[in-house]
Write an enzyme that holds these catalytic residues in place. Sequence first.
Site, PDB file in Angstrom:
ATOM      1  N   HIS A  74      40.137  56.256  70.933  1.00  0.00           N
ATOM      2  CA  HIS A  74      41.254  57.121  71.338  1.00  0.00           C
ATOM      3  C   HIS A  74      40.714  58.510  71.727  1.00  0.00           C
ATOM      4  O   HIS A  74      41.125  59.082  72.738  1.00  0.00           O
ATOM      5  CB  HIS A  74      42.234  57.337  70.176  1.00  0.00           C
ATOM      6  CG  HIS A  74      43.019  56.130  69.751  1.00  0.00           C
ATOM      7  ND1 HIS A  74      42.949  55.603  68.492  1.00  0.00           N
ATOM      8  CD2 HIS A  74      43.916  55.364  70.428  1.00  0.00           C
ATOM      9  CE1 HIS A  74      43.771  54.566  68.396  1.00  0.00           C
ATOM     10  NE2 HIS A  74      44.362  54.391  69.552  1.00  0.00           N
TER      11      HIS A  74
ATOM     12  N   LYS B  85      54.483  46.421  64.655  1.00  0.00           N
ATOM     13  CA  LYS B  85      53.238  46.518  63.894  1.00  0.00           C
ATOM     14  C   LYS B  85      53.572  47.189  62.566  1.00  0.00           C
ATOM     15  O   LYS B  85      54.189  48.243  62.546  1.00  0.00           O
ATOM     16  CB  LYS B  85      52.228  47.407  64.637  1.00  0.00           C
ATOM     17  CG  LYS B  85      51.837  46.886  65.992  1.00  0.00           C
ATOM     18  CD  LYS B  85      50.821  47.836  66.627  1.00  0.00           C
ATOM     19  CE  LYS B  85      50.392  47.342  67.998  1.00  0.00           C
ATOM     20  NZ  LYS B  85      49.476  48.273  68.663  1.00  0.00           N
TER      21      LYS B  85
ATOM     22  N   ARG C  38      40.825  48.615  77.819  1.00  0.00           N
ATOM     23  CA  ARG C  38      39.589  48.053  77.281  1.00  0.00           C
ATOM     24  C   ARG C  38      39.253  46.735  77.941  1.00  0.00           C
ATOM     25  O   ARG C  38      38.410  46.651  78.806  1.00  0.00           O
ATOM     26  CB  ARG C  38      39.714  47.867  75.763  1.00  0.00           C
ATOM     27  CG  ARG C  38      39.670  49.179  75.005  1.00  0.00           C
ATOM     28  CD  ARG C  38      40.233  49.067  73.630  1.00  0.00           C
ATOM     29  NE  ARG C  38      41.673  48.829  73.680  1.00  0.00           N
ATOM     30  CZ  ARG C  38      42.445  48.694  72.628  1.00  0.00           C
ATOM     31  NH1 ARG C  38      41.917  48.733  71.428  1.00  0.00           N
ATOM     32  NH2 ARG C  38      43.739  48.506  72.748  1.00  0.00           N
TER      33      ARG C  38
ATOM     34  N   SER D  37      42.272  49.992  66.355  1.00  0.00           N
ATOM     35  CA  SER D  37      42.672  50.427  65.006  1.00  0.00           C
ATOM     36  C   SER D  37      42.702  49.221  64.066  1.00  0.00           C
ATOM     37  O   SER D  37      42.330  49.330  62.890  1.00  0.00           O
ATOM     38  CB  SER D  37      44.054  51.078  65.051  1.00  0.00           C
ATOM     39  OG  SER D  37      44.050  52.187  65.907  1.00  0.00           O
TER      40      SER D  37
END
Length: 162
Positions: free
Chosen positions: A19, A43, A92, A130
């Site tokens: 990040h 989440k 990504r 994460s």
Amino acid sequence: MKETIAVYPGSFDPITNGHIDIIERSLKFIDRIVIAVTDNPHKKPLFELNKRISIIKNIFKKSTSVEVEIFNGLLVDYLKKKNIFLIIRGLREVSDFNYEFQIVLTNRKFLSRLETIFLMPREEYLFLSSSIIKEIASMNGDVKKFVPEIVAKELKNIYKNR
Ligand code: ADP
């Protein structure tokens, strides 16, 4: 002179060097970035929203170009309220692309002047998320290379009590 401001939305549960790489890259061509931290209902977050915010604030305490805020509800409503029409997102792998593509097209239906800029992190962070960090930390692994020191400490605190 008019400032260029963008919003970088995400869960940041917790913030990682991936990040931060994206934030630093974006500041090469925008003046200010607002990190908009959300509670993604899908989440189950490990860190409470306020904790995530305070960690990010601590990391960027010396930077006048970085702001941190909570945002709830629809991103397009938040952007309209803030009068910001530029989003920064990280990209990504290919799987990010499908999801992000869908979001861009959907957001555009609500707010046509919105643009999203995608940035790729340095290679070491391409597979960093994460979730991976939480998994490593939960098994007592060393996450120092992938997160700021304060995040590593907070993770240790959480998992030592479990
Ligand atoms: P979200 O719930 O919105 O996916 P995340 O905190 O997981 O929230 O991600 C926020 C943004 O940061 C997304 O655009 C994501 O692709 C990007 N991001 C997360 N990790 C990395 C990384 N290692 N490198 C580059 N971008 C990343």
